[in-house]
Design an enzyme around this catalytic site. Sequence first.
Site, short mmCIF file in Angstrom:
data_model
loop_
_atom_site.label_atom_id
_atom_site.label_comp_id
_atom_site.label_asym_id
_atom_site.label_seq_id
_atom_site.Cartn_x
_atom_site.Cartn_y
_atom_site.Cartn_z
CB SER A 260 -0.57 0.22 1.35
OG SER A 260 -1.92 -0.96 0.95
CB ALA A 261 3.14 2.55 1.93
CD GLU B 74 5.22 -7.66 -3.68
OE1 GLU B 74 5.43 -8.84 -2.68
OE2 GLU B 74 6.04 -6.19 -2.77
CB ALA B 75 8.39 -11.53 -1.37
CG HIS C 26 -7.20 -3.31 10.84
ND1 HIS C 26 -8.67 -2.91 11.05
CD2 HIS C 26 -7.31 -3.81 9.42
CE1 HIS C 26 -8.73 -3.01 10.25
NE2 HIS C 26 -8.50 -3.04 9.06
#
Length: 532
Positions: A12-13, A33-34, A468
């Site tokens: 997201s960030a 990115e994994a 979350h």
Amino acid sequence: MEFDFVIVGAGSAGCVLANRLSADPSVSVAVIEAGGRDASPWIHVPVGYFKTIKDPALNWMYRTEADEGLNGRQLNWPRGKTLGGSSSINGLLYVRGQPQDYDRWRQMGNIGWGWDDLLPLFRRSESWEGGADQLRGDRGELSVSRSRQSWQVVDAWVEAAKAAGFAFNPDYNGASQEGVGYFQLTARNGLRCSSAKAFLKPARSRPNLTVLTHIQVENVELDGSRVVAVRGRRHGSLVRVAARREIILSAGAIGSPQILMLSGIGEPAHLADHGIRPRHTLPGVGQNLQDHLQARPVYRCTAPTINTRTRGLFNQARIGLEYMLSRSGPLTLAASLGTGFLKTRPDLETPDIQFHIQPFSANNPTTDTDDFDAFTASVLQLRPESTGEIRLRSARAEDHPLIHPNYLSTALDQQTIVEGIRMARRICRQGPVADLVTEEHAPGRSVPDEDFDGLLDWARNTATTIYHPTGTCRMGRDKMAVVDERLRVHGLDGLRVADASIMPVIVSGNTNAPAIMIGEKASDLIREDMGA
């Protein structure tokens, strides 16, 4: 490989950072990115989270340790492992939180993180279909829309809540969060709008942006007190990516602290226990873990719900055809439809619980739905006091860290979850939703309202995460803080953290929108420090 900026995590960030930093053609940016590309069609179909949440190709498949607050149960903790990160597998709910959340961050000494500082960043990111005003934006990359779904039980619940004395709120992201209404979604025209789709995809053609997939970062490389590179593995082969200016960890509240600890950054004794040479002492790494825990009262009903409307080949074919022809129908359903931000006590300044009203039910949100019509009136505490921790399982990056949520460990948290359950019952005893209810399936009549211990024990036995996790690289100035207000890791040069792990305290709502805002804020801070 060498770049000016290296972003670890295309979530997201991270996708926001990749977009904003690469907008300057004078710098080179890599995002690592994994997982792989966000090519699965189930990522883009809104209801696809029912599939992706169980897919190890798209989900890290984390699992907590046995938690005393849940009577020794373990929970699955899904986290996205693909371009877009968790925004590619989440429930699409767009919630900013309360202005008081961010003002509290500012009061804790984090200059530049008050509501007035951050509102322009929320507005900059979003394209709200309701149009722009002083609080909402309509020119950003992130599509935010109203739900197109309508289910009788959800509409009846909203009307029942109004009849019980709670105000209707058409926009909980507007002037006030309090009230009942319907969720807003990161979607447009029946398709998910992930952070990858909104921010990364439009920037992919820039020659100064490189996207590297299938690389699991193992650690960061230090040269004295400066972080100069990241090291990881791609299909078993070692990969080193150097940064001329900065490395930004955006690997999330589980991934970012794990990478720091594997790099020798953390609490020295814990690192030494796993044979890791301590390089920099920061005892707060992995601490301050917070999450929202949801209790899930379920009501059998006479109205149709997802449980039965999606069963059988005929129904599934009809739903698929409707989606293909008009991008509508059950396949556009987000994780929840109705919502309410309410107070369990009248003396509170702001709501302390949130409802997620779902026209379906299941023993576990990641399993198949029940075979009878029912709806779920999920309720969570917005600001839990309980904090847990992330700890290393081993010195191997492929070994998931130990997750200790420490749910329901304070008296306030226990009281609030029980009051939330009671409030759910109070609303569901009110018409018109009561006219549709045939039975309270869970907790059930064997646990009456006055049985505090019984309701608490039911919550301990059945409540689950609402996905979350936050706070494990906390922003602040005290000895347990990991980053400062500019998101720089204390005591090190060339390293920042920008994701939900930097939250000093969890926000009062879902965390995707705040994580995107953190990416916006980080990009501004980096550009300011560059003199841009």
